[in-house]
Design a protein around this motif. Structure first.
Motif, short mmCIF file in Angstrom:
data_model
loop_
_atom_site.label_atom_id
_atom_site.label_comp_id
_atom_site.label_asym_id
_atom_site.label_seq_id
_atom_site.Cartn_x
_atom_site.Cartn_y
_atom_site.Cartn_z
N PHE A 157 78.77 60.43 66.79
CA PHE A 157 79.92 59.54 66.97
C PHE A 157 81.04 59.96 66.03
CE2 PHE A 157 76.34 57.06 68.47
CZ PHE A 157 76.85 56.42 69.60
N PRO A 192 84.53 54.52 67.97
CA PRO A 192 83.19 54.24 68.48
C PRO A 192 82.45 53.12 67.74
CG PRO A 192 83.55 56.60 68.31
CD PRO A 192 84.68 55.93 67.61
N TYR A 194 79.13 64.34 71.96
CA TYR A 194 80.01 63.86 70.89
C TYR A 194 80.92 62.80 71.49
CZ TYR A 194 83.52 64.17 67.09
OH TYR A 194 84.39 63.91 66.05
N ILE A 195 80.98 61.62 70.90
CA ILE A 195 81.74 60.50 71.46
C ILE A 195 82.90 60.15 70.54
CG2 ILE A 195 81.66 58.08 72.12
CD1 ILE A 195 78.74 58.47 72.90
N LYS A 196 84.11 60.21 71.10
CA LYS A 196 85.31 59.82 70.36
C LYS A 196 85.73 58.39 70.64
CE LYS A 196 88.62 62.36 69.09
NZ LYS A 196 89.84 63.20 68.97
N THR A 197 85.50 57.92 71.87
CA THR A 197 85.83 56.53 72.20
C THR A 197 84.77 55.97 73.14
OG1 THR A 197 87.21 57.06 74.14
CG2 THR A 197 88.32 56.94 72.01
N ILE A 198 84.60 54.66 73.07
CA ILE A 198 83.72 53.93 73.97
C ILE A 198 84.58 53.26 75.03
CG2 ILE A 198 82.06 52.03 74.17
CD1 ILE A 198 80.94 54.40 72.67
N VAL A 240 81.12 55.98 78.17
CA VAL A 240 81.79 56.85 77.21
C VAL A 240 83.24 57.01 77.66
CG1 VAL A 240 81.86 59.17 76.21
CG2 VAL A 240 79.65 58.04 76.66
N GLY A 252 84.60 61.87 75.51
CA GLY A 252 83.39 62.48 74.99
C GLY A 252 83.29 63.95 75.35
N THR A 281 81.87 59.54 60.75
CA THR A 281 81.08 60.38 61.63
C THR A 281 79.60 60.12 61.36
OG1 THR A 281 82.75 62.13 61.65
CG2 THR A 281 80.51 62.77 62.23
N ARG A 306 75.35 60.47 63.21
CA ARG A 306 74.52 61.03 64.28
C ARG A 306 73.28 60.16 64.48
NH1 ARG A 306 73.01 66.74 62.92
NH2 ARG A 306 71.48 65.74 61.55
#
Length: 471
Positions: free
Chosen positions: A244, A249, A378-382, A399, A402, A459, A461
């Motif tokens: 994340f 996120p 890898y998620i930048k926004t939900i 997601v 991502g 960040t 994981r």
């Protein structure tokens, strides 16, 4: 009328009603007076709809025997306030509450500042609000040749509140908030692709000149996110590591875990009930709810029960240390309120709500977390929406922005990906926490009432989550 030049309600008048409530059986009670002025501008298809509203009203709220009693009225006339006070008193008598002391010693209470207003919203002409919307709309349309539609929402709100409590507190809580959101729609090969970007802040109008919050920048970021989907590919599916990004996120942890720490859900048997002092997360995790983050939309000097906001550590190094309490749930458990009693307006009773909830910094290098992840996403926004069961902690969410992770590097953008799991399991399965915490205005949280909140994380994981929905 009971409106005064200094006060929204004459304290002597208010405390006489407080005493009546205590005699009737209240363990604790308050009178909340709220004066709100707001603007909302919505632009679609280059056409702007303008709404302006103002509300002045009073609520009477009491707690007895674990139950709450609330009613309200518009305006501040003595007749209306007496009517709603009598209604709550009648309910208390029917409940047979023992009540508390009616010996009240009024005193003013001051709290810490959580915002600074340079340009008061009350001094801003409508034309300048219209300019904000037009700038954002124009910037979005000019940012990509495939733009099909743009939606811009600007809102601001000035709230002045006065709270009188059965402890004798006289609290003044003033908030000024600005919000701007842009959603961009692209049409590519017959498919509509959309994405949004927004911010919210406790501030005056000047916030719209800050980096990242200018109307043109908000609009271009929304278009950038939408344009990423043009070449996006289906996500890999199955169980895999998820990294994340910092900031946005954090809303996942707000939804999938945060509500389960609110005391009303704890008392209903949420997934964290009965686990105080036990390990509920990876030892790398310290989770905080903090109503004092400067300028953040979830912040305030006092909650809607007149208690000062505070920094509440919910999890410390993986150990559950506290819950989020309002007055009713605190009285049930025999503890002090944590300053989380919030309501949407005087028309609603206060209930336990998050403020700004985030994972604190860890010691891992953020770049090394990504580099050390051979594969995953890898998620930048939900994405908005999804499904969360607060009591069990089970969730499925989309997601927003991502990317696939390939040999420790970001690969192609993902389209229509989802992640699912169980909030408590996710907390236990975190194996890396970075040192780059960002707190993000997460919009408004619904729990029968909408209130502004913040969320964030560095960040981090999670060893494995179920990823799907890509095809």
């Amino acid at each position: 009328m009971c409106i005064m030049s200094e006060y929204l309600l004459d304290p002597d008048f208010g405390f006489e009603r407080i005493k009546r409530l205590m005699v009737a059986g209240a363990q604790w009670c308050e009178i909340l007076v709220e004066d709100v002025a707001s603007w909302r501008l919505l632009c679609d298809d280059h056409k702007t709809n303008v709404q302006r509203a103002s509300r002045l009203g009073v609520s009477v709220y009491a707690v007895a025997s674990g139950k709450s009693f609330h009613t309200c009225c518009d305006g501040t006339s003595a007749e209306s306030i007496d009517r709603i006070t009598d209604a709550v008193c009648a309910s208390l008598r029917r409940e047979g509450g023992r009540g508390g002391s009616s010996d009240v010693s009024p005193h003013e209470v001051s709290g810490g500042a959580v915002q600074d207003v340079i340009e008061p919203l009350g001094d801003v002409e409508l034309s300048r609000r219209l300019d904000v919307v037009k700038e954002a709309d124009s910037a979005a349309w000019e940012s990509h040749p495939k733009i099909k539609q743009v939606s811009v929402v600007y809102a601001d709100r000035v709230r002045r509140a006065e709270i009188l409590t059965s402890e004798g507190r006289i609290v003044h809580d003033n908030r000024s908030m600005v919000e701007l959101a842009v959603r961009a729609f692209l049409r590519v090969n017959g498919e509509i692709l959309s994405a949004a970007h927004m911010f919210g802040a406790l501030s005056g109008f000047e916030v719209l000149g800050q980096d990242g919050k200018r109307p043109t920048e908000v609009a271009r970021e929304a278009v950038r996110k939408a344009a990423l989907l043009i070449d996006a590919k289906p996500s890999p599916e199955g169980q895999m590591p998820v990294v994340f990004a910092p900031g946005s996120p954090g809303v996942l942890f707000h939804e999938a875990c945060g509500h389960s720490f609110e005391a009303d859900f704890i008392q209903k048997g949420s997934s964290f009930a009965g686990k105080m002092g036990k390990q509920v997360a990876s030892e790398l995790i310290t989770l905080v709810d903090n109503g004092q983050v400067w300028g953040m939309s979830g912040s305030f000097a006092f909650d809607d029960e007149g208690n000062a906001s505070q920094r509440t550590v919910l999890i410390e190094n993986g150990i559950l240390t506290n819950h989020m309490y309002d007055m009713r749930t605190a009285l049930i458990d025999g503890v002090r309120s944590t300053g989380n009693g919030r309501c949407e307006s005087y028309e609603h009773p206060p209930i336990p709500r998050m403020t700004n909830t985030y994972v604190e910094n860890g010691s891992d290098d953020p770049d090394a977390i990504l580099a050390g992840t051979k594969s995953g996403i890898y998620i930048k926004t939900i994405a908005r929406g999804g499904n969360v069961d607060v009591l069990s902690g089970n969730f499925v969410v989309g997601v927003g922005e991502g990317y696939v992770i390939e040999n420790g590097r970001l690969g192609y953008a993902l389209k229509n990906a989802t992640i699912s799991g169980n909030g408590p399991d996710v907390l236990m399965d975190i194996d890396a926490v970075g040192s780059d915490l960002e707190i993000y205005a997460a919009g408004r949280c619904g729990k029968g009432q909408n209130v502004p909140v913040g969320a964030g994380l560095p960040t981090l994981r999670v060893r494995k989550m179920v990823v799907g929905g890509g095809r």
